[in-house]
Enzyme design. Sequence first.
Site, PDB file in Angstrom:
ATOM      1  N   HIS A 212       0.853  -1.187   0.000  1.00 59.53           N
ATOM      2  CA  HIS A 212       0.000   0.000   0.000  1.00 59.53           C
ATOM      3  C   HIS A 212       0.887   1.234   0.000  1.00 59.53           C
ATOM      4  CE1 HIS A 212      -0.161   0.876   4.614  1.00 59.53           C
ATOM      5  NE2 HIS A 212       0.940   0.220   4.318  1.00 59.53           N
TER       6      HIS A 212
ATOM      7  N   CYS B 230       6.594   6.130   4.072  1.00 57.75           N
ATOM      8  CA  CYS B 230       5.417   5.326   3.729  1.00 57.75           C
ATOM      9  C   CYS B 230       4.602   5.960   2.600  1.00 57.75           C
ATOM     10  CB  CYS B 230       4.543   5.105   4.950  1.00 57.75           C
ATOM     11  SG  CYS B 230       5.349   4.129   6.232  1.00 57.75           S
TER      12      CYS B 230
ATOM     13  N   HIS C 185       4.845   0.288  -0.437  1.00 61.23           N
ATOM     14  CA  HIS C 185       5.676  -0.593   0.371  1.00 61.23           C
ATOM     15  C   HIS C 185       4.769  -1.710   0.883  1.00 61.23           C
ATOM     16  CE1 HIS C 185       3.797   2.061   3.322  1.00 61.23           C
ATOM     17  NE2 HIS C 185       3.992   1.097   4.222  1.00 61.23           N
TER      18      HIS C 185
ATOM     19  N   HIS D 100       3.753  -5.146   3.686  1.00 65.67           N
ATOM     20  CA  HIS D 100       3.758  -5.705   5.040  1.00 65.67           C
ATOM     21  C   HIS D 100       3.329  -7.168   4.981  1.00 65.67           C
ATOM     22  CE1 HIS D 100       4.133  -1.790   6.975  1.00 65.67           C
ATOM     23  NE2 HIS D 100       3.195  -1.340   6.148  1.00 65.67           N
TER      24      HIS D 100
ATOM     25  N   ASP E  14      -4.538 -10.884  -0.025  1.00 66.34           N
ATOM     26  CA  ASP E  14      -3.203 -11.486  -0.031  1.00 66.34           C
ATOM     27  C   ASP E  14      -2.486 -11.264  -1.358  1.00 66.34           C
ATOM     28  OD1 ASP E  14      -1.064 -12.906   1.125  1.00 66.34           O
ATOM     29  OD2 ASP E  14      -1.755 -14.792   0.243  1.00 66.34           O
ATOM     30  N   HIS E  15      -1.262 -10.757  -1.266  1.00 63.68           N
ATOM     31  CA  HIS E  15      -0.401 -10.463  -2.415  1.00 63.68           C
ATOM     32  C   HIS E  15      -1.043  -9.460  -3.375  1.00 63.68           C
ATOM     33  CE1 HIS E  15       1.801 -13.842  -0.783  1.00 63.68           C
ATOM     34  NE2 HIS E  15       2.847 -13.366  -1.433  1.00 63.68           N
TER      35      HIS E  15
ATOM     36  N   GLU F 148       0.630  -4.960  11.938  1.00 61.03           N
ATOM     37  CA  GLU F 148       1.234  -4.473  10.691  1.00 61.03           C
ATOM     38  C   GLU F 148       2.721  -4.825  10.678  1.00 61.03           C
ATOM     39  OE1 GLU F 148       0.877  -0.321   8.458  1.00 61.03           O
ATOM     40  OE2 GLU F 148       2.114  -0.213  10.269  1.00 61.03           O
TER      41      GLU F 148
END
Length: 150
Positions: free
Chosen positions: A17, A36, A42, A44, A82-83, A139
């Site tokens: 995100h 960020c 970037h 997580h 996810d991903h 996070e």
Amino acid sequence: MSEIIYLTRIETFSAAHRLHSVHYSDDENVLIYGKCNNKYGHGHNYVLHVTISGKLDYRSGMLMNITDLKSLIKTEIIDELDHKHLDMDVEYFRNGQIVSTTENLCIYIWKKLEKALNTFNNDKNQNQSIKLYEIKIHETDKNTVTYRGE
């Protein structure tokens, strides 16, 4: 008996995100979000805790079958997030009006799971006292956000 039980399922997902608000100028975004705000984003490795609560079903000895809870989380949340890049792939964050912070991610997951749990209860004629109690997202190892639907 009316004991209230809390059941938590933990899942993980990886997502990217960019913290950027359309409500701020580019300079303000850099000032507020720092690294960020990288224009490419970037990522997580999120750890998601989903906690439900309700009265124990003494016939089964369970609040809810953990397999059913796992399936709800997978189909409603993990498969979508996810991903993925939250700002590009998730409609809720796509227009930039809602910043893809972990706080807003908690609220988004809450809304989706609350609706799915209500549908599941109605479809399966389950214990109607089952409620979503808490969403917690790690996070990072040091940053955690909790939301209880307030």
